[in-house]
Write a protein that holds these residues in place. Structure first.
Motif, PDB file in Angstrom:
ATOM      1  N   PHE A 118       0.913  -1.402   0.338  1.00 38.94           N
ATOM      2  CA  PHE A 118      -0.170  -0.220   0.172  1.00 38.94           C
ATOM      3  C   PHE A 118       0.930   1.799   0.265  1.00 38.94           C
ATOM      4  CE2 PHE A 118      -2.258  -3.454   2.245  1.00 38.94           C
ATOM      5  CZ  PHE A 118      -3.682  -3.356   1.440  1.00 38.94           C
ATOM      6  N   THR A 119       1.012   1.591  -1.276  1.00 37.00           N
ATOM      7  CA  THR A 119       2.186   3.055  -1.247  1.00 37.00           C
ATOM      8  C   THR A 119       1.423   4.258  -0.870  1.00 37.00           C
ATOM      9  OG1 THR A 119       1.388   2.629  -3.729  1.00 37.00           O
ATOM     10  CG2 THR A 119       3.357   1.294  -3.365  1.00 37.00           C
ATOM     11  N   TYR A 120       1.670   3.914   0.540  1.00 42.97           N
ATOM     12  CA  TYR A 120       0.560   5.859   0.850  1.00 42.97           C
ATOM     13  C   TYR A 120       1.501   6.852   0.606  1.00 42.97           C
ATOM     14  CZ  TYR A 120      -3.328   2.399   2.688  1.00 42.97           C
ATOM     15  OH  TYR A 120      -4.038   1.805   2.608  1.00 42.97           O
ATOM     16  N   THR A 121       0.518   7.684   0.457  1.00 45.14           N
ATOM     17  CA  THR A 121       1.675   9.073   0.903  1.00 45.14           C
ATOM     18  C   THR A 121       0.704  10.328   1.417  1.00 45.14           C
ATOM     19  OG1 THR A 121       0.740  10.429  -1.455  1.00 45.14           O
ATOM     20  CG2 THR A 121       3.091   9.626  -1.257  1.00 45.14           C
ATOM     21  N   ARG A 122       0.824  11.141   2.521  1.00 45.46           N
ATOM     22  CA  ARG A 122      -0.188  11.558   3.172  1.00 45.46           C
ATOM     23  C   ARG A 122       0.294  12.826   3.091  1.00 45.46           C
ATOM     24  NH1 ARG A 122      -0.756  10.133   9.749  1.00 45.46           N
ATOM     25  NH2 ARG A 122      -1.629  11.725   9.899  1.00 45.46           N
ATOM     26  N   SER A 123      -0.669  13.692   3.596  1.00 44.29           N
ATOM     27  CA  SER A 123      -0.114  15.202   4.210  1.00 44.29           C
ATOM     28  C   SER A 123      -0.408  15.682   5.605  1.00 44.29           C
ATOM     29  CB  SER A 123      -1.178  16.381   3.390  1.00 44.29           C
ATOM     30  OG  SER A 123      -2.565  16.361   3.913  1.00 44.29           O
ATOM     31  N   PRO A 124       1.046  15.900   5.980  1.00 50.39           N
ATOM     32  CA  PRO A 124       1.084  15.665   7.604  1.00 50.39           C
ATOM     33  C   PRO A 124       0.169  17.093   8.074  1.00 50.39           C
ATOM     34  CG  PRO A 124       2.948  16.760   6.964  1.00 50.39           C
ATOM     35  CD  PRO A 124       1.537  16.295   5.300  1.00 50.39           C
ATOM     36  N   ILE A 167       0.236  21.455   8.530  1.00 49.71           N
ATOM     37  CA  ILE A 167       1.068  22.656   8.944  1.00 49.71           C
ATOM     38  C   ILE A 167       1.172  22.019  10.503  1.00 49.71           C
ATOM     39  CG2 ILE A 167      -1.165  24.589   9.433  1.00 49.71           C
ATOM     40  CD1 ILE A 167       0.513  26.508   7.742  1.00 49.71           C
ATOM     41  N   GLY A 184       3.745  19.389   9.321  1.00 50.88           N
ATOM     42  CA  GLY A 184       4.621  20.298   8.535  1.00 50.88           C
ATOM     43  C   GLY A 184       5.769  20.621   9.112  1.00 50.88           C
ATOM     44  N   LYS A 185       5.325  21.523   9.703  1.00 44.35           N
ATOM     45  CA  LYS A 185       6.357  22.500  10.542  1.00 44.35           C
ATOM     46  C   LYS A 185       7.138  21.782  11.802  1.00 44.35           C
ATOM     47  CE  LYS A 185       4.441  27.019   9.340  1.00 44.35           C
ATOM     48  NZ  LYS A 185       4.659  27.968  10.487  1.00 44.35           N
ATOM     49  N   PHE A 186       6.879  20.654  12.170  1.00 43.75           N
ATOM     50  CA  PHE A 186       7.262  20.087  12.998  1.00 43.75           C
ATOM     51  C   PHE A 186       8.608  19.318  12.757  1.00 43.75           C
ATOM     52  CE2 PHE A 186       8.118  15.321  15.184  1.00 43.75           C
ATOM     53  CZ  PHE A 186       8.624  15.926  15.694  1.00 43.75           C
ATOM     54  N   LEU A 187       8.549  18.326  11.036  1.00 44.02           N
ATOM     55  CA  LEU A 187       9.219  17.842  10.022  1.00 44.02           C
ATOM     56  C   LEU A 187      10.570  18.622   9.530  1.00 44.02           C
ATOM     57  CD1 LEU A 187       6.682  15.730   9.227  1.00 44.02           C
ATOM     58  CD2 LEU A 187       8.299  14.600  10.683  1.00 44.02           C
ATOM     59  N   ALA A 188      10.010  19.624   9.032  1.00 43.37           N
ATOM     60  CA  ALA A 188      10.652  20.380   8.431  1.00 43.37           C
ATOM     61  C   ALA A 188      11.566  20.972   9.441  1.00 43.37           C
ATOM     62  CB  ALA A 188       9.722  22.066   8.218  1.00 43.37           C
ATOM     63  N   CYS A 229      16.035  14.220   5.610  1.00 43.05           N
ATOM     64  CA  CYS A 229      14.630  14.466   4.219  1.00 43.05           C
ATOM     65  C   CYS A 229      12.817  15.527   4.842  1.00 43.05           C
ATOM     66  CB  CYS A 229      14.127  13.506   3.573  1.00 43.05           C
ATOM     67  SG  CYS A 229      13.096  12.251   4.684  1.00 43.05           S
ATOM     68  N   GLY A 230      12.976  15.246   6.692  1.00 42.79           N
ATOM     69  CA  GLY A 230      11.561  16.129   7.129  1.00 42.79           C
ATOM     70  C   GLY A 230      10.621  14.925   7.331  1.00 42.79           C
TER      71      GLY A 230
END
Lengths: 187, 156
Positions: B18-24, B26, B29-33, B137-138
């Protein structure tokens, strides 16, 4: 406080399950048959219906099925979907059409590709014929059939086809009660 | 495969992916950045406590959260489970521990890998520090894991 960074917008979170599969009792002869270029269904003794591909049990009656029936490689389109978006991990290049095809002699549809025609030309009731890959490429797979192509025959009325199938199934049950042979038959 | 034996059971390996991508979102997303920059941020919850990793909404009041708080790359072990024989999906070669780690400046523990010599060297309250991945890579895996504060980073 804020974090003065552009947020990460997308992360990959794939899940992979690794299986080691063995073919069950019902599937095994079907796979050996497809390797030889034969389409083997199963006759349900309870309903008289021919199931393809055979999974070993009749979904209607729940009874185990054993009796092989070799089907022709032609059939009728019962439904179809044209796929325009790429599917991750799929080797198929869109656009392509996948159809539910009722093989001649079967009472259950199977899915396969339709090709050698324009996307817009595929219709319900269209008669189709299997196009096989070269024999030296045959494996234990329905992919031995590369796709189905239109035969150019007249469209079939699928409601009439359904009635015909139901009557034929009843007849099979009736004939069976009379004590017909249980050898491999060709539908 | 002997094709003359029509009853021979067939077998094969196969992979279901199951090759999921997901949007985390904002906040995450900032925590990962920030992880990519080797920086760690929690977020202040409704009661003033610091949640790490940050959540977009307060888990108790459901209030929207946006006040990031820097936290330390050092913390302490709250609890752990030793994995003697890692499996493929653990993406680790040798034995390691899954540990709940509370970073200095955070009020909630979070789960990550802990690398140390053996299970007997781990104790609750033990001080640990982040072992960053060189190739970031975040993603949460930008943190390779944690190591004892006193340890030099080894080849686990």
């Amino acid at each position: 406080m804020d974090i003065d960074l552009d947020p990460i917008e997308s992360i990959a979170v794939p899940i992979y399950h690794h299986y080691h599969a063995t073919s069950a009792k019902a599937i095994t002869p079907f796979l050996h048959a497809i390797k030889r270029g034969e389409l083997m269904g199963h006759l349900s003794s309870a309903t008289g219906k021919v199931l393809f591909p055979p999974l070993g049990a009749c979904p209607e009656s729940g009874e185990a099925t054993h009796e092989p029936v070799i089907l022709k490689d032609s059939g009728t389109v019962i439904g179809f979907t044209t796929v325009h978006l790429p599917i991750p991990g799929s080797k198929l290049v869109p656009p392509f059409t996948v159809a539910n095809i009722l093989l001649d002699g079967a009472d259950q549809t199977c899915s396969h590709l339709i090709s050698e025609c324009e996307l817009g030309d595929v219709v319900i009731g269209m008669r189709v014929q299997a196009v096989w890959r070269p024999k030296d490429q045959w494996d234990y797979s329905l992919e031995n059939i590369e796709y189905f192509k239109p035969t150019g025959e007249a469209l079939v009325d699928v409601d009439e086809l359904k009635q015909h199938c139901l009557e034929r199934a009843k007849l099979r049950v009736k004939n069976r009660v009379k004590g017909n042979s249980t050898e491999v038959h060709h539908a | 495969m002997n094709s003359s034996s029509s009853n021979q059971i067939l077998e094969a390996d196969f992979e279901l992916g199951f090759t999921y991508t997901r949007s985390p979102g904002i906040i995450i997303g900032k925590f990962l950045a920030a992880l990519k920059q080797k920086k760690l941020y929690g977020i202040r919850g409704s009661d003033g406590s610091v949640l790490f990793p940050p959540t977009e909404y307060d888990p108790r009041t459901a209030a929207s959260l946006n006040d990031f708080v820097p936290v330390s790359a050092e913390g302490e072990i709250v609890s752990w489970t030793w994995i003697e024989t890692p499996r493929e999906h653990h993406q680790v070669k040798g034995p390691f521990a899954f540990a709940l780690i509370k970073l200095d400046g955070a009020d909630t523990p979070f789960l990550h890998r802990l690398f140390c010599d053996d299970a007997s060297s781990i104790s609750a309250g033990m001080k640990v520090k982040v072992d960053w991945n060189d190739d970031r890579c975040g993603a949460i895996t930008d943190i390779r894991g944690f190591v004892p504060l006193t340890a030099t980073v080894g080849n686990f």
